[in-house]
Scaffold this motif. Structure first.
Motif, PDB file in Angstrom:
ATOM      1  N   UNK A 176       0.724  -1.189  -0.071  1.00 53.45           N
ATOM      2  CA  UNK A 176       0.022   0.090  -0.078  1.00 53.45           C
ATOM      3  C   UNK A 176       0.789   1.214   0.066  1.00 53.45           C
ATOM      4  N   UNK A 177       1.924   1.306   0.750  1.00 56.81           N
ATOM      5  CA  UNK A 177       2.847   2.611   0.901  1.00 56.81           C
ATOM      6  C   UNK A 177       3.664   2.645  -0.613  1.00 56.81           C
ATOM      7  N   UNK A 207      -3.430  -2.431   8.246  1.00 60.64           N
ATOM      8  CA  UNK A 207      -4.374  -1.475   8.549  1.00 60.64           C
ATOM      9  C   UNK A 207      -3.966  -0.115   8.473  1.00 60.64           C
ATOM     10  N   UNK A 208      -3.082   0.318   9.181  1.00 63.22           N
ATOM     11  CA  UNK A 208      -2.193   1.688   9.235  1.00 63.22           C
ATOM     12  C   UNK A 208      -2.040   2.306   8.155  1.00 63.22           C
ATOM     13  N   UNK A 213      -3.670   5.885   3.591  1.00 59.93           N
ATOM     14  CA  UNK A 213      -4.114   6.142   2.149  1.00 59.93           C
ATOM     15  C   UNK A 213      -5.226   6.800   1.864  1.00 59.93           C
ATOM     16  N   UNK A 214      -6.344   6.686   2.952  1.00 60.42           N
ATOM     17  CA  UNK A 214      -7.574   7.057   3.013  1.00 60.42           C
ATOM     18  C   UNK A 214      -7.555   8.474   3.219  1.00 60.42           C
ATOM     19  N   UNK A 269     -11.942  -1.530   5.468  1.00 53.55           N
ATOM     20  CA  UNK A 269     -12.798  -0.304   6.398  1.00 53.55           C
ATOM     21  C   UNK A 269     -11.658   0.685   6.596  1.00 53.55           C
ATOM     22  N   UNK A 270     -10.568   0.569   7.031  1.00 53.52           N
ATOM     23  CA  UNK A 270      -9.467   1.524   7.306  1.00 53.52           C
ATOM     24  C   UNK A 270      -9.276   2.439   6.060  1.00 53.52           C
TER      25      UNK A 270
END
Length: 348
Positions: A176-177, A207-208, A213-214, A269-270
């Motif tokens: 994700x990063x 999750x973090x 990203x969100x 969800x995160x």
């Protein structure tokens, strides 16, 4: 812009020097043959209809016709004009798990191949959106930077396998990063990620990473592949033949990989996205794309050649006319025309 649709046919032009050499050789042989009969002037007087120049003229017409024919067959094309193309699209990054657990066969033919097939179908449905691919296991790598070249995307997708990431594990957070680093946040387009994994995250805090990203308006969607009951992980030799299953060296039991659905739901969800569980009949990407299609799409202007127009017909027409003229040129002199001497000075 000029191009040839079948440029390989231009190799036919290489034969032209062969024609020239052969014609020169025949011409030299004819001259020697005439010289062997006696004095050249006397021999030519005995053959008043023989022309030495007309064969050359016919040959020149033949060479030109042949060259035009080859060029015509190669189909020269001209880029007629350029036009401004307006594209509205969003940026989509696919994060594909390639850890060994993705070889489990609770989805046919395997989790990884099932996911690759679904991604290929997704690419076929795309039009103006840009797509990139990141593969991850214990580490994450950019397999395909963000692009609109869907053919290249499918080509890169076809090469993905579990051996391309040497470090085993499932570092979803690192993927994700890396996806966030791959986005261009200056273009103002909507951005989203689709994580395709069995959810067995052992390396970092995914999750973090999804929450981060969100916070930058990038939704993180998750497609879970696998089953809750799980399946053993096959082992293959260098020839691709299955030799058994992964074993736990401590217990001596087969390693069974299960879908960690709770982890997948937490990540989505995160990340402000949706979670879908894939199965053999539904990849879940359709549901995810329905959400992604709601993203902001920015108009991007670009210029490209609109079309190429064929020009082979002109060269074939010229070749036909030249061959027609060559056909009607006789090797013999026209006695009526040869009797006309415009520049002869008559003596009084």
């Amino acid at each position: 812009m000029l191009r040839f649709a079948h440029i390989e046919y231009l190799w036919g032009l290489v034969i032209i020097p062969v024609f020239i050499i052969a014609f020169l050789a025949v011409s030299i042989w004819k001259k020697k043959a005439i010289s062997s009969l006696g004095d050249k002037k006397v021999v030519m007087m005995m053959m008043p209809q023989v022309s030495l120049s007309r064969p050359w003229l016919k040959f020149i017409f033949f060479l030109l016709a042949y060259a035009m024919l080859i060029i015509g067959i190669a189909d020269p094309q001209i880029g007629s004009r350029t036009e401004e193309v307006k594209r509205k699209g969003a940026d989509l990054m696919i994060l594909l798990d390639v850890s060994n657990s993705m070889l489990a066969q609770d989805l046919a033919p395997s989790r990884l191949e099932n996911a690759k097939r679904a991604i290929a179908q997704l690419i076929d449905r795309m039009h103006d959106d840009r797509i990139g691919i990141i593969v991850f296991a214990g580490q994450a790598y950019v397999q395909l930077p963000i692009t609109t070249d869907y053919s290249a995307a499918k080509l890169f997708l076809s090469t993905i396998n579990t051996e391309m990431v040497p470090t085993q594990g499932t570092a979803i957070g690192a993927a994700i990063d890396l996806g966030m680093q791959s986005f261009d946040f200056k273009n103002g387009t909507g951005k989203a990620m689709i994580v395709i994994t069995d959810g067995e995250n052992h390396e970092d805090n995914a999750v973090e990473a999804a929450a981060a990203a969100k916070s930058k308006d990038v939704s993180v969607n998750v497609v879970g592949v696998g089953s809750e009951s799980g399946a053993p992980i096959p082992v293959y030799d260098e020839q691709g033949h299955q030799t058994g299953f992964h074993m736990d060296h401590e217990t001596g039991q087969q390693v069974v990989s299960k879908l960690s659905e709770d982890m997948c739901k937490e990540i989505s969800a995160a990340g402000g996205g949706v979670y879908v569980r894939a199965n053999n009949s539904n990849s879940g990407l359709g549901i995810v794309m329905d959400q992604i299609n709601k993203l902001q799409r920015k108009t991007v202007d670009s210029r490209s050649f609109k079309d190429f127009e064929d020009r082979f017909q002109f060269f074939l027409a010229i070749a036909f006319v030249l061959l027609l003229v060559e056909f009607f040129i006789s090797n013999r002199k026209n006695m009526r025309l040869s009797g006309i001497k415009l520049f002869e000075v008559k003596k009084p």
